[in-house]
Enzyme design. Structure first.
Site, PDB file in Angstrom:
ATOM      1  N   GLY A   1      30.756  54.065  44.411  1.00  0.00           N
ATOM      2  CA  GLY A   1      31.343  53.162  43.427  1.00  0.00           C
ATOM      3  C   GLY A   1      31.230  53.690  42.003  1.00  0.00           C
ATOM      4  O   GLY A   1      32.172  53.574  41.205  1.00  0.00           O
ATOM      5  N   THR A   2      30.098  54.266  41.662  1.00  0.00           N
ATOM      6  CA  THR A   2      29.899  54.755  40.289  1.00  0.00           C
ATOM      7  C   THR A   2      30.921  55.840  39.959  1.00  0.00           C
ATOM      8  O   THR A   2      31.556  55.813  38.891  1.00  0.00           O
ATOM      9  CB  THR A   2      28.461  55.302  40.133  1.00  0.00           C
ATOM     10  OG1 THR A   2      27.550  54.239  40.428  1.00  0.00           O
ATOM     11  CG2 THR A   2      28.209  55.822  38.733  1.00  0.00           C
TER      12      THR A   2
ATOM     13  N   ASN B   1      28.552  41.563  41.071  1.00  0.00           N
ATOM     14  CA  ASN B   1      27.508  41.931  42.018  1.00  0.00           C
ATOM     15  C   ASN B   1      26.297  40.994  41.969  1.00  0.00           C
ATOM     16  O   ASN B   1      25.577  40.860  42.939  1.00  0.00           O
ATOM     17  CB  ASN B   1      27.049  43.368  41.777  1.00  0.00           C
ATOM     18  CG  ASN B   1      26.906  43.716  40.319  1.00  0.00           C
ATOM     19  OD1 ASN B   1      27.863  43.599  39.552  1.00  0.00           O
ATOM     20  ND2 ASN B   1      25.728  44.133  39.920  1.00  0.00           N
TER      21      ASN B   1
ATOM     22  N   THR C   1      34.136  70.034  48.376  1.00  0.00           N
ATOM     23  CA  THR C   1      34.264  69.880  49.836  1.00  0.00           C
ATOM     24  C   THR C   1      33.962  68.438  50.221  1.00  0.00           C
ATOM     25  O   THR C   1      32.978  67.857  49.757  1.00  0.00           O
ATOM     26  CB  THR C   1      33.281  70.842  50.544  1.00  0.00           C
ATOM     27  OG1 THR C   1      33.632  72.170  50.142  1.00  0.00           O
ATOM     28  CG2 THR C   1      33.349  70.729  52.054  1.00  0.00           C
TER      29      THR C   1
ATOM     30  N   CYS D   1      19.567  48.477  40.085  1.00  0.00           N
ATOM     31  CA  CYS D   1      19.182  49.505  39.119  1.00  0.00           C
ATOM     32  C   CYS D   1      18.435  48.923  37.929  1.00  0.00           C
ATOM     33  O   CYS D   1      17.767  49.649  37.220  1.00  0.00           O
ATOM     34  CB  CYS D   1      20.400  50.311  38.685  1.00  0.00           C
ATOM     35  SG  CYS D   1      21.903  49.404  38.674  1.00  0.00           S
TER      36      CYS D   1
HETATM   37  N1  PLP Z   1      30.191  48.413  40.971  1.00  0.00           N
HETATM   38  C1  PLP Z   1      29.562  47.334  41.452  1.00  0.00           C
HETATM   39  C2  PLP Z   1      30.153  45.974  41.234  1.00  0.00           C
HETATM   40  C3  PLP Z   1      28.364  47.478  42.150  1.00  0.00           C
HETATM   41  O1  PLP Z   1      27.742  46.400  42.630  1.00  0.00           O
HETATM   42  C4  PLP Z   1      27.833  48.782  42.338  1.00  0.00           C
HETATM   43  C5  PLP Z   1      26.542  48.970  43.004  1.00  0.00           C
HETATM   44  O2  PLP Z   1      25.680  48.104  42.967  1.00  0.00           O
HETATM   45  C6  PLP Z   1      28.552  49.874  41.828  1.00  0.00           C
HETATM   46  C7  PLP Z   1      29.720  49.649  41.152  1.00  0.00           C
HETATM   47  C8  PLP Z   1      28.068  51.274  42.022  1.00  0.00           C
HETATM   48  O3  PLP Z   1      28.302  51.689  43.349  1.00  0.00           O
HETATM   49  P1  PLP Z   1      27.495  52.917  43.981  1.00  0.00           P
HETATM   50  O4  PLP Z   1      26.107  52.422  44.244  1.00  0.00           O
HETATM   51  O5  PLP Z   1      28.228  53.248  45.230  1.00  0.00           O
HETATM   52  O6  PLP Z   1      27.523  54.026  42.998  1.00  0.00           O
END
Ligand code: PLP
Length: 388
Positions: free
Chosen positions: A71-72, A147, A233, A322
């Protein structure tokens, strides 16, 4: 010790079917998906099958899916891939740090960023988005579901505003995908992020939907992988697992499993509120994803409750994983108007596909007792109780 996990917004366990789908790609099917020989062709086919499955979950075509590390990265690719110095970006105060910090970084590089407020339920007002538009606005990035609270944003309305103004629209769908139906055409977005480990696939894999015809600058420079949108890759086992998880998620949504999940969540929420006074749901009254409830238990420290519950076998969270352990209260709850004390007294419970009635019973037996015990230790609470 019997353990129950209700922190699925932090990460989910890999489903057995997903693990079985991934397994051969750690062993006999090890090829590099860019190789032209048999081994490469075999893994290429698996990657493309997974792309089809993810596309089906999101309602787009396979070439519109870019596989990423999660996600990041998907959020960063959507933001940095489109915005340059001099551009203006609109986002919200409740975004994940993957979006907020990416925007902050762009600000340091000479972009302008507008961060929109939310109301007490955690909802963005689409009219605020319209009012924030400027001549140089390049991108709107507003999440689908938060989240921490699970609150679903009015993204179709925001998508329409973006379309009318011919501005790019990215939505972070990390917590919404697989929990509610996601259709990028209906949303009207140009990009949408998802993450494998939030939908019972592995950690370290994700995807970004990028609408056909929209050019995006890659974050990484290297080979021409992912149609030159993401060099490197491919993480074949991770991608195969993501594809299988997307298939299972789609089947579950077609069976309306989300309704069962919401019923379980509601039983947990109502059971807690029936047995704990001076507590309430953060985001109450707003549409929410079916697996999340965020509750403030006044007169206690959220961190203390997380530890007390963990010692008895229940895993929950104070919000974004986090920021757990950090002293600052959640930026999401503060943006919703909670005071720092009430924000610090808030706990997130998030269910997964594996969550059962027995898990909810377990939580209901523990939470009121632990809250009551912590409150007897709280000088503020006892003082108030004595003065009543
Ligand atoms: N976006 C949201 C809404 C999230 O809840 C999170 C992770 O908690 C992320 C992005 C980041 O995802 P990832 O942990 O796969 O980098």
């Amino acid at each position: 010790m019997h353990r129950v996990y209700l922190d699925n917004n932090a990460t989910t366990p890999v489903l057995p079917e997903v693990f079985e789908a991934m397994r051969p790609f750690f062993g006999e099917r090890f090829g590099n998906a860019s190789s032209i020989h048999h081994h490469g062709q075999e893994t290429r086919a698996a990657v493309e099958d997974a792309r089809e499955s993810v596309a089906e979950l999101l309602g787009c075509t396979a070439p519109e899916i870019v596989f990423t590390s999660g996600g990041t990265e998907s959020d960063n690719l959507a933001i940095a891939g489109w915005v340059a110095a001099g551009d203006h970006v609109i986002t919200s105060s409740i975004e994940h740090h993957a979006v907020l910090h990416a925007c902050k970084h762009l600000e340091e590089l000479g972009c302008e960023v507008s961060i929109l407020p939310v109301d007490g339920r955690g909802l963005i007002n689409p009219e605020d988005v319209r009012r924030a538009l400027r001549r140089n606005t390049k991108l709107i990035s507003v999440m689908m579901a938060n989240n921490e609270t699970g609150v679903l944003q009015p993204i179709e309305e925001i998508g329409k505003i973006a379309r009318d103004a011919q501005i790019l629209f990215h939505t972070d769908g990390v917590q919404a995908a697989a929990k509610v139906r996601v259709n990028v055409g209906q949303i009207g977005c140009d990009a949408l992020s998802i993450s494998g480990h939030k939908i019972h696939a592995a950690q370290g894999v994700g995807a970004l939907y990028v609408k056909k015809g929209t050019r995006i600058q890659p974050l990484f420079h290297g080979g021409r992988h992912e149609r030159s949108r993401r060099a490197g890759t491919e993480n074949v086992p991770g991608i195969v697992g993501l594809g299988r998880a997307a298939q299972l998620a789609k089947e579950a949504l077609d069976r309306d499993d989300d309704e069962q999940m919401a019923a379980l969540r509601d039983r947990l929420e109502q059971g807690i509120l029936a047995h704990v006074n001076e507590a309430g749901v953060n985001g109450e009254g707003a549409p929410r994803i079916p697996n999340t409830t965020n509750i403030h238990f006044d007169h206690i420290q959220g961190e203390s409750l997380v530890i007390a519950l963990d010692l008895k076998g229940l895993a929950v969270s104070t919000g974004a994983a986090c920021s757990s352990g950090a002293i600052e209260p959640s930026h999401v709850l503060i943006a919703m108007g909670l005071g720092p004390v009430q924000a610090r007294a808030s706990i997130r419970f998030s269910l997964g596909k594996q969550s059962s009635q027995a898990d909810i019973d377990f939580a209901l037996a523990l939470v009121p007792e632990c809250v009551a015990r912590l409150r007897t230790l709280s000088p503020r609470y006892t003082k108030q109780a004595v003065s009543l």
